[in-house]
Design a protein around this motif. Structure first.
Motif, short mmCIF file in Angstrom:
data_model
loop_
_atom_site.label_atom_id
_atom_site.label_comp_id
_atom_site.label_asym_id
_atom_site.label_seq_id
_atom_site.Cartn_x
_atom_site.Cartn_y
_atom_site.Cartn_z
N LEU A 53 0.79 -1.24 0.00
CA LEU A 53 0.00 0.00 0.00
C LEU A 53 0.82 1.29 0.00
O LEU A 53 0.24 2.37 0.11
N HIS A 54 2.14 1.22 -0.16
CA HIS A 54 2.94 2.44 -0.04
C HIS A 54 2.58 3.48 -1.11
O HIS A 54 2.70 4.68 -0.89
N ASP A 55 2.15 3.03 -2.29
CA ASP A 55 1.77 3.97 -3.36
C ASP A 55 0.27 4.20 -3.43
O ASP A 55 -0.26 4.65 -4.45
N LEU A 56 -0.44 3.89 -2.35
CA LEU A 56 -1.89 4.02 -2.32
C LEU A 56 -2.35 5.42 -2.72
O LEU A 56 -3.37 5.59 -3.41
N GLY A 57 -1.61 6.45 -2.33
CA GLY A 57 -2.01 7.83 -2.60
C GLY A 57 -2.09 8.17 -4.08
O GLY A 57 -2.68 9.20 -4.45
N LYS A 58 -1.52 7.32 -4.94
CA LYS A 58 -1.56 7.60 -6.38
C LYS A 58 -2.97 7.55 -6.95
O LYS A 58 -3.22 8.04 -8.06
N ILE A 59 -3.92 6.95 -6.19
CA ILE A 59 -5.30 6.93 -6.68
C ILE A 59 -5.90 8.34 -6.65
O ILE A 59 -6.95 8.58 -7.25
N GLY A 60 -5.22 9.26 -5.97
CA GLY A 60 -5.70 10.64 -5.92
C GLY A 60 -4.98 11.56 -6.89
O GLY A 60 -5.20 12.77 -6.88
N ILE A 61 -4.11 11.01 -7.75
CA ILE A 61 -3.36 11.81 -8.73
C ILE A 61 -4.04 11.70 -10.10
O ILE A 61 -4.56 10.64 -10.48
N ASP A 62 -4.01 12.79 -10.82
CA ASP A 62 -4.64 12.84 -12.15
C ASP A 62 -4.07 11.74 -13.05
O ASP A 62 -2.85 11.51 -13.08
N LEU A 88 2.36 6.74 8.78
CA LEU A 88 3.62 7.50 8.73
C LEU A 88 4.64 6.86 7.77
O LEU A 88 5.30 7.59 7.01
N PRO A 89 4.80 5.53 7.78
CA PRO A 89 5.70 4.93 6.80
C PRO A 89 5.30 5.24 5.35
O PRO A 89 6.16 5.42 4.49
N ILE A 90 4.00 5.31 5.07
CA ILE A 90 3.55 5.69 3.72
C ILE A 90 3.93 7.14 3.44
O ILE A 90 4.42 7.48 2.35
N ILE A 105 11.46 -0.28 2.37
CA ILE A 105 10.66 -0.22 1.13
C ILE A 105 11.36 0.64 0.08
O ILE A 105 11.33 0.33 -1.12
N SER A 106 12.03 1.70 0.51
CA SER A 106 12.73 2.59 -0.42
C SER A 106 13.76 1.80 -1.23
O SER A 106 13.89 1.98 -2.45
N GLY A 151 -1.94 9.17 0.49
CA GLY A 151 -1.98 7.81 1.05
C GLY A 151 -2.01 7.83 2.57
O GLY A 151 -2.73 7.05 3.20
N TYR A 152 -1.22 8.73 3.14
CA TYR A 152 -1.19 8.90 4.60
C TYR A 152 -2.57 9.25 5.14
O TYR A 152 -3.05 8.68 6.12
N GLN A 153 -3.24 10.18 4.48
CA GLN A 153 -4.58 10.59 4.92
C GLN A 153 -5.60 9.47 4.80
O GLN A 153 -6.50 9.34 5.64
N ILE A 154 -5.47 8.65 3.77
CA ILE A 154 -6.44 7.57 3.56
C ILE A 154 -6.35 6.53 4.66
O ILE A 154 -7.36 6.10 5.24
N VAL A 155 -5.12 6.08 5.00
CA VAL A 155 -4.98 4.95 5.90
C VAL A 155 -4.97 5.31 7.39
O VAL A 155 -5.22 4.44 8.23
N LYS A 156 -4.70 6.56 7.73
CA LYS A 156 -4.54 6.89 9.15
C LYS A 156 -5.83 6.72 9.94
O LYS A 156 -5.80 6.57 11.17
#
Length: 609
Positions: A476-485, A525-527, A555-556, A510-515
């Motif tokens: 899930l580290h790149d989960l936030g990409k669902i919010g990118i155009d 925080l790791p995301i 992960i990096s 991604g941080y906002q989604i999972v917290k």
């Protein structure tokens, strides 16, 4: 002759309620009220008020007539007081929810006394209040012998000075001489077991010498024949003109009350289906074991996945049977000093005193092995056990035990999230499906990252909790990409500065989604920080080295390695050798040098397999 103080001592030592009033009359001589002059401790319990809040007060000021009917009884007592007689009335107390026989009597004009006697027991006050305070000890003995309560006098050495018939019967003796002048405390013990036996002599005599009362319902009495039974006792100092002479001891057989209390306690503190202790008892156990004596203290939390679905598919009888089976598995695979509780509808908890993290880990493995064995042996018409387990150990007394439980529950939630049959996994699957549909992130890429990161974790000897967190982060580290155009997300060429600035927002999204998602909040925080660099040139906060979460640093490295060794629309995959060289070249700047070393070791060990 019996002195008034001795007579009053007996009344005050008795567990039966007693109260004494001065009557208040109107101009016609009719009783209209009464003033509390004296009460004993048992009366305080009966009305739920202390002596200092009653004595000197009028009845009408303190108690409604409908509650204890005291004012009506005072009017009856007014007639009795004229002739120094007595009368009996049946009464039910709403406070204690018990029936009493109330005796109204007078031995001094203008005053009356009330004695509340258990309707099934003859008590001392029934007769004491009818006798003259100057009667002889022989007369008083007749009264003492009429009560079912055991009554005896003791001196300051604990020797018996007198005893009534009930006391003789409970002792199992036929003559007073068998006990008078001898130690009464030789027959009192704190425990039933002779190995742990301790007398109550020191406790009672210590308080007696300080002119203090004693009471306990946790003692046992040994008869002459050696048989033991539980008792409740009361001891009141006997004082004459300021001089302590000894005490008055009253006690009674507490067997039936103990049995009833044990039955009530079992119903109150045990789950009727599984027989395990319940959540209420577990809370009490927390207080008992949260001390230095029981450290390290471990907690296991367990949750049955899909119990509601099992009830719907197989029926509630099958669901109940499954709960009983889980209870049996947990009990049989926990240490003897552990307590297994049914914490909620589908939740279980185990408290393990003097158990460290390695020991609790071993017990978890035993439980999981037992569940696997059970699932292999059941037929297709039986529901399998699917139990998520989390655990945590407390080593320091300053660490709040509730935080330990919360951490164990968080670990358990992660297990549920990773479990294919759990309800939480449905949410995780939905999130992953959305991510796969919106970006170039593939399921194969996620699986490779999970495998690579776990191998690094194994080399680093991370805990199972950290390994589970790492697996979730890999997925899930790149989960936030669902919010990118989409235009930016799937652009084949190099991004402009503006597009790159927009892309960098994905870690915060991604941080906002999972917290706020239970079971995922620990990887928030790791995301957020998985694009930080060891030299501080990363984003979003420019963190360096150990300030970057450990799982983010892992992960990096593995994400960069996987990206370099896989084909992309705009380039061909690198060889493993070139990718490793690139990782080494950026060690200490982009990547944490220690993590790089562990990563390279994991690749080397994998190549040998």
């Amino acid at each position: 002759m019996m002195t008034p103080s001795f007579y009053a001592d007996i009344v005050h030592a008795s567990p039966n309620a007693f109260v004494y009033f001065e009557l208040i009359k109107d101009v016609n001589g009719d009783v209209i009220d009464g003033i509390y002059e004296d009460i004993n401790p048992a009366y305080e319990c009966l009305v739920g008020m202390k002596k200092e809040n009653l004595v000197g007060k009028k009845v009408s000021e303190l108690i409604e007539p409908k509650v204890l009917k005291t004012l009506n009884w005072l009017k009856v007592g007014g007639k009795i007081a004229e002739n120094l007689g007595h009368e009996k009335i049946d009464y039910y107390s709403e406070v204690t929810q018990q029936f009493y026989q109330v005796q109204i009597f007078s031995f001094e004009k203008g005053h009356i006394a009330l004695s509340y006697t258990d309707s099934t027991t003859e008590v001392l006050q029934t007769y004491v209040v009818q006798e003259d305070l100057k009667q002889t000890e022989n007369q008083l003995s007749l009264i003492l012998d009429s009560t079912e309560e055991a009554i005896c006098g003791i001196d300051l050495k604990g020797q018996c000075t007198f005893l009534n018939l009930s006391c003789m019967e409970l002792l199992g003796i036929k003559e007073e001489s068998e006990m008078v002048g001898k130690q009464i405390f030789d027959h009192f013990t704190r425990k039933i077991s002779s190995q742990e036996e301790t007398t109550v002599e020191e406790e009672i005599l210590k308080k007696l010498k300080k002119k203090q009362k004693s009471h306990s319902d946790q003692a046992y009495f040994r008869r002459i024949d050696g048989t033991i039974f539980p008792v409740e006792y009361f001891v009141k100092p006997k004082i004459s003109k300021g001089t302590l002479l000894g005490g008055i001891l009253t006690f009674f057989d507490n067997t039936q009350r103990k049995e009833k209390q044990a039955e009530i306690d079992h119903l109150m503190y045990h789950d009727s289906l599984t027989g395990l202790v319940n959540h209420i008892k577990f809370e009490k156990l927390k207080s008992v074991y949260d001390t230095e004596k029981y450290l390290p203290l471990s907690i296991i939390m367990g949750d049955i996945n899909g119990l509601r679905r099992i009830n719907q598919h197989y029926g509630h009888n099958q669901g109940d049977q499954l709960l009983k089976t889980v209870a049996k598995v947990l009990s049989e695979n926990s240490p003897e000093n552990a307590h297994v509780a049914r914490y909620g509808e589908d939740e279980f908890s185990i408290i393990m005193p003097n158990t460290d993290s390695m020991q609790v880990f071993w017990h978890v493995k035993r439980i999981q092995s037992a569940i696997e064995k059970y699932n292999r042996l059941i037929d297709k018409n039986q529901a399998p056990i699917n139990l998520a387990l989390g655990y945590k150990t407390k080593y320091n007394l300053n660490f709040d035990l509730q935080n330990v439980i919360n951490n164990a529950q968080d670990y358990m939630d992660k297990q549920k999230m990773l479990n294919q049959d759990s309800m939480r996994n449905a949410l995780l699957t939905s999130i992953k499906t959305t991510l796969l549909a919106r970006s170039q992130f593939t399921e194969e890429h996620a699986e490779r990252l999970v495998t690579l990161s776990k191998k690094v974790g194994e080399v680093m000897k991370l805990s199972s909790y950290q390994m589970d967190e790492l697996a979730l982060l890999a997925e899930l580290h790149d989960l936030g990409k669902i919010g990118i155009d989409d235009a930016i997300l799937n652009k084949p060429g190099k991004l402009t500065d503006e597009e790159m600035a927009e892309m960098k927002k994905h870690s915060f999204i991604g941080y906002q989604i999972v917290k706020s998602i239970q079971g995922l909040d620990d990887i928030a925080l790791p995301i957020l920080h998985h694009h930080e660099r060891s030299d501080g040139s990363g984003y979003p906060d420019g963190l360096t080295r150990e300030d970057i979460p450990l799982s983010s640093r892992i992960i990096s490295v593995v994400d960069a390695y996987d990206a370099m060794t896989q084909d992309r629309p705009y380039r061909k995959a690198m060889s493993q050798e070139k990718a490793i060289a690139e990782i080494k070249r950026n060690s200490g700047t982009q990547f944490d040098s220690e993590i790089v070393a562990f990563f390279l070791q994991s690749l080397e060990e994998s190549s040998k397999e």
